[in-house]
Design a protein around this motif. Structure first.
Motif, short mmCIF file in Angstrom:
data_model
loop_
_atom_site.label_atom_id
_atom_site.label_comp_id
_atom_site.label_asym_id
_atom_site.label_seq_id
_atom_site.Cartn_x
_atom_site.Cartn_y
_atom_site.Cartn_z
N LEU A 118 25.08 -56.55 6.53
CA LEU A 118 24.41 -55.49 7.30
C LEU A 118 22.93 -55.38 6.96
O LEU A 118 22.15 -54.86 7.76
CB LEU A 118 25.11 -54.14 7.06
N ASP A 128 21.44 -57.38 9.45
CA ASP A 128 21.61 -56.72 10.75
C ASP A 128 20.53 -55.67 10.96
O ASP A 128 20.03 -55.49 12.08
CB ASP A 128 23.00 -56.08 10.83
N VAL A 129 20.14 -54.98 9.90
CA VAL A 129 19.06 -53.99 9.97
C VAL A 129 17.76 -54.68 10.35
O VAL A 129 16.99 -54.18 11.19
CB VAL A 129 18.90 -53.27 8.61
N GLN A 130 17.51 -55.85 9.77
CA GLN A 130 16.29 -56.59 10.10
C GLN A 130 16.31 -57.06 11.55
O GLN A 130 15.26 -57.07 12.21
CB GLN A 130 16.13 -57.78 9.16
N THR A 133 17.61 -55.49 14.00
CA THR A 133 17.27 -54.31 14.79
C THR A 133 15.76 -54.08 14.80
O THR A 133 15.16 -53.79 15.85
CB THR A 133 17.98 -53.07 14.23
N ASP A 171 12.24 -53.84 17.75
CA ASP A 171 11.78 -52.46 17.82
C ASP A 171 10.64 -52.35 18.85
O ASP A 171 9.63 -53.07 18.74
CB ASP A 171 11.28 -52.00 16.45
N ARG A 189 11.32 -50.32 2.19
CA ARG A 189 11.50 -50.93 3.51
C ARG A 189 10.25 -51.69 3.96
O ARG A 189 10.30 -52.45 4.91
CB ARG A 189 11.86 -49.87 4.56
N ASP A 246 10.98 -55.29 4.01
CA ASP A 246 11.74 -55.77 5.18
C ASP A 246 10.80 -56.00 6.36
O ASP A 246 10.94 -56.98 7.09
CB ASP A 246 12.82 -54.76 5.55
N HIS A 253 16.38 -54.26 -0.98
CA HIS A 253 17.63 -54.92 -0.59
C HIS A 253 17.92 -56.12 -1.48
O HIS A 253 19.08 -56.46 -1.72
CB HIS A 253 17.56 -55.35 0.88
#
Length: 258
Positions: A70, A73-75, A77, A81, A124, A127, A185
Motif C-alpha cells: 500500500l 499504492d499511495v505513491q 495516487t 494528483d 511525505r 514520497d 516509509h
C-alpha cells in the motif's frame, strides 16, 4: 576499518556487501521543444512511471503482503494528483522543458511538506521527491541499477520505498542513508523486513563507498562498520545469535495470556 555513527530506526545486526544506489544527475538542462511536445513527453513519462509502480506494487504484495504494498499504492495516487499535474503543465506553458518543470514542482511541493510540524507529514516530502524523480528519469531516459546479486547492505543519500522494493528484498541485510526520518516509509519497510536501518549518518560519503566492500551494522550502538575487523565480526555475530534466541523466545510467548 572505518566506523561511522548514525541514528537507528530499525534495530538488529546486519552483515553484507555494500550496494550503493547513487543519485542520478537530474539537473541536466534540455531545450524547450514546444508546448505540445513537452506535454506529450510528460504524459508518456507519467504513464511509464505508473507501469513501474504497478510492477513494484505487485512484487511487494507477493513478497511482503498488502500492507507494505500500500506504500506504493499511495505513491500511485500522488502520481495523478490534479494539483501536481496542473502545476507541472503550467510550468511547461511557461516555456520550461518537461524534465525541468517536474523537478521545479516536485521540489516546491516537497519543501512545503518538509516545513510542516507533523513528523509524519514532513516525511511525505520524500514520497513527493521520489515520484518527481521517477518521472524525470523517465523523461530523460535514465535507468537505475537495482541488480543486487548477493546479501547486501544498501546505501543511499536517502533510500526511498521504491528503491527498497525494487531490490531483491531477500538479499537486503541492512539499510544505511545519509538522511532520513523515523516515520519515513523506508524506515517502516526496514522494520517490517526485520533488517537494521541506520539513517542520518552525517559523515557518510556515498561517492567514496566501494561496491562490494564488506559491511557490518549494529543497530544497538548505531554504528556502521566498513571492512570490520575479525574481532568486531565475532562480537557482532555473537550478539546476533543472542538476539535471535531472544526473538524465538518472544515468538513462543506472543499468544500466551498476560
Amino acid at each position: 576499518m572505518i566506523k561511522l555513527a548514525g541514528k537507528t530506526v530499525s534495530d538488529g545486526i546486519g552483515f553484507g556487501k555494500a550496494f550503493v544506489i547513487k543519485n542520478a544527475d537530474l539537473s541536466q538542462k534540455k531545450e524547450f521543444q514546444g508546448e505540445e511536445t513537452e506535454l506529450e513527453s510528460l504524459k508518456n513519462a507519467i504513464d511509464k512511471t505508473n507501469l513501474q509502480l504497478e510492477a513494484i506494487y505487485k512484487k511487494a504484495k507477493k513478497e511482503l503482503g498488502e500492507e507494505d504494498a500500500l506504500i506504493i499504492d499511495v505513491q500511485k495516487t500522488m502520481l495523478y494528483d490534479p494539483e501536481f499535474i496542473s502545476q507541472i503543465e503550467n510550468e511547461i506553458k511557461g516555456k520550461k522543458a518537461a524534465s525541468e518543470a517536474v523537478q521545479t514542482v516536485g521540489e516546491n511541493m516537497a519543501s512545503i511538506f518538509q516545513a510542516m510540524d507533523d513528523e509524519y507529514m514532513k516525511a511525505r516530502s520524500t514520497d513527493i521527491k521520489d515520484i518527481s524523480d521517477r518521472i524525470t528519469k523517465n523523461i530523460l531516459g535514465i535507468e537505475t541499477d537495482y541488480n543486487m546479486k548477493e546479501d547486501s547492505i544498501v546505501f543511499g543519500h536517502e533510500i526511498t520505498p521504491g528503491d527498497t522494493l525494487s531490490l531483491d528484498t531477500t538479499k537486503i541485510k541492512g539499510i544505511v542513508s545519509k538522511i532520513g526520518s523515523n516515520t519515513s516509509h523506508s524506515a517502516i519497510l526496514a522494520r517490517n523486513l526485520g533488517v537494521p536501518c541506520i539513517i542520518n549518518v552525517d559523515e557518510l560519503d556515498i561517492e567514496k563507498i566501494t561496491q562490494g566492500e564488506e559491511i557490518a551494522l549494529d543497530g544497538g550502538t548505531q554504528y556502521v562498520y566498513f571492512n570490520p575487523t575479525p574481532q568486531i565480526k565475532k562480537a557482532l555475530k555473537k550478539l546476533a545469535f543472542e538476539l535471535a534466541q531472544k526473538h524465538e523466545l518472544l515468538l513462543k510467548l506472543k499468544d500466551v495470556p498476560a
